[in-house]
Enzyme design. Sequence first.
Site, PDB file in Angstrom:
ATOM      1  CG  HIS A 139      -9.356  14.654  23.405  1.00 48.26           C
ATOM      2  ND1 HIS A 139     -10.524  14.845  24.106  1.00 48.26           N
ATOM      3  CD2 HIS A 139      -8.338  14.943  24.265  1.00 48.26           C
ATOM      4  CE1 HIS A 139     -10.242  15.247  25.333  1.00 48.26           C
ATOM      5  NE2 HIS A 139      -8.913  15.311  25.455  1.00 48.26           N
TER       6      HIS A 139
ATOM      7  CB  CYS B  29      -0.917  -0.023   1.205  1.00 50.18           C
ATOM      8  SG  CYS B  29      -0.015  -0.109   2.749  1.00 50.18           S
TER       9      CYS B  29
END
Lengths: 635, 88
Positions: free
Chosen positions: A557, A405
């Site tokens: 977060h 990839c």
Amino acid sequence: MMNFIQRIGKSLMFPIATLPAAALLLRLGQPDLLNIPLIAAAGDGIIGNLALIFAIGIAMGFAHDNSGGAALAGAVGFLVLTSALKAVDESINMGVFGGIISGIVAGVLYNRFYNIKLPDFLAFFGGRRFVPIVTAAAMTALAGVLFFAWPPIQSVIDSIGNWVLGAGTLGVGAYGFLNRLLIPTGLHHVINTVVWFDFGSFTDASGEVVKGEINRFLKGDPTAGPFLSGFFPIMMFGLPAACLAMYAAAKKEKKAIVGGMLFSIAFTSFLTGITEPIEFAFMFLSPVLYVVHALLTGASMIVSYMFDVHHGFGFSAGAIDYVLNYGLAQNPLTLLVIGLVFGVIYFVVFYFLIVKLDLKTPGREDDEDLVEDTAVYSDDIVEVKAYHTIEALGGLDNIQAIDYCTTRLRLTVKDSDVVNEKELKRYGAMGYMKISKTNVQVVIGTAVEFLAEAMKRRMTNGNPAPKTEESMELDTQPHNVKALPESDFHMPIDGDIIDLSEVPDDVFAKEMMGPGFGIMPKGKTIHSPIDGKVVSVFPTNHAIGLETDTGVEVLIHVGLDTVKLNGKGFELLVENGQLIQRGDALLNIDLDYIKANAPSVVTPVIFTNVEKANLHILKKGFQRKGTDSIVKVDE
Amino acid sequence: MEKKTYTITSSEGLHARPCSMLVSAVTPFKSEVTITYKERTANLKSIMGVMGMGIESGAQVEITADGADESEAIAKVDDIMKKESIGE
């Protein structure tokens, strides 16, 4: 080009191995010998399907990993070609040539498409499975072209066939030459049909009228035979002598291997007159010799004609037909003398040419000779890395498939336990990740494409050691551009994508930590959106920092002010420094608990080391986990 | 090279808000600015690097600046630490 042709020759060695035994069965089972149809038909099952067998063998030999997928594509290609041609024009007969073309097309397409990726709903047909499909399509198109192109060629050969019949000595010689020269194209059948089964007519004692050299000879026509006799010296003596020459010229260490093969195909030719095993064994490896062989066949026809030899065969010009038809023949002993002389000529000419021109007959091939003509092997740094990377992965034998990839080699191996991680890193790998017993990933960085292509080439040529390694400064520093293509970032969890400015916390909304976007999560687990590693986990587990293989930092977060939850509602599934790939589970979250105990569950995803101008948010609204093209980071 | 030691007073430790404030404060300086905590050192210009250290409230950290504008950098850190009640 020469390498390409030699590859055909080398690929043919595998199917040729079946031929001597089949030829013997076919000959011995004939009505004039044992007369056991079962045996003859068993042999004919192979000899009569030479084209199909060659298609499979060549496709397999051409495939970089000798895959069965390529072999199937070769068979499919040949069946499609012959069936399609038969439907439009019964008279088209391409013989072995059709098989050779099908094999080449299938093999080349295999190397091009074996790792193709199709859209999800077509994924079943992707990769190796795609190859027989695309081969079938290609052969259908080719059949359309040949439908127009082949009949004119056939008719030219047909008219040459008619010409040789009336051209005396020259015609006999030209026939012998063309008969051999056309074998690889299958067109010798056209010329043989005219000469053997249609030329002249003879009325035998019982008043039956027969046409063609073979039929007339067997019915006792004393004028028949000029187009048959000259084959005996070639098939009984010339070609076996050629085998002896190839054996004598083979490399010492390979003599034992090729000796058995050469002896058996020589014996087959001598006894039965089935010469294809010998001819296909060298026609592609050294076409020069094949032209010489065709010229000598023409010469043999002329010499036999001039000595007024009339001998013939119902099957082919081997010892069996020689003995069976001895009573019908004229000057058959002269034929043996001519044969011995031709045997000597073949041996001397073949041996001389092979050694002098360094021809790659069986037992003389250099494995390195079979690399693609276009591939120039510069001993540059990529080659050195490719060589050592292959070795560190357990060598060619251990590597089943190489894929890559943006930043990683994705390898299928036989046994991931033999992979030497230290060595990989010594030669430039940034990380190594064992996915399973047979799947591993090596983090290389954005230069992976060059390394992977070099490794793929090396898979086909035995991975020769690079020469200039000692003097080379190995630059193992990754040259990463801090970029992330849209295909390399996947949605980490089901949820709605919102603007960062809508996140009710200035630290995020004002992009104090960097640009990004927010997710209103609807799932239970955060998965890795990227290939990379975990660079920071916080003692309270409410946020996780990742870095892509290309150096882009991604901070996820979960919720706002969730640092105050002190770890409750979170379960971390990875550890600091761990390599991860897209989709790996990172963090379990208890949304209900977070909702109840923190101001918000909105989850900012921040690119902490990316300039705002380089980050492009491509999607909005609800997105499923694993969806790509969410964001893109430019250099 | 200039050094200064602080005790982190921010209740959440050196997490998102204080961390990003420190990082954006020192990023314009040419000097290398680092933060050392429990013998580990990170680049104070990298949010991820600093946050990854998991510096909690009450921790002792050492800020180091090295370069042409090292004193200005340290002065700026000092200013932010105090103004935003991150450390002392």
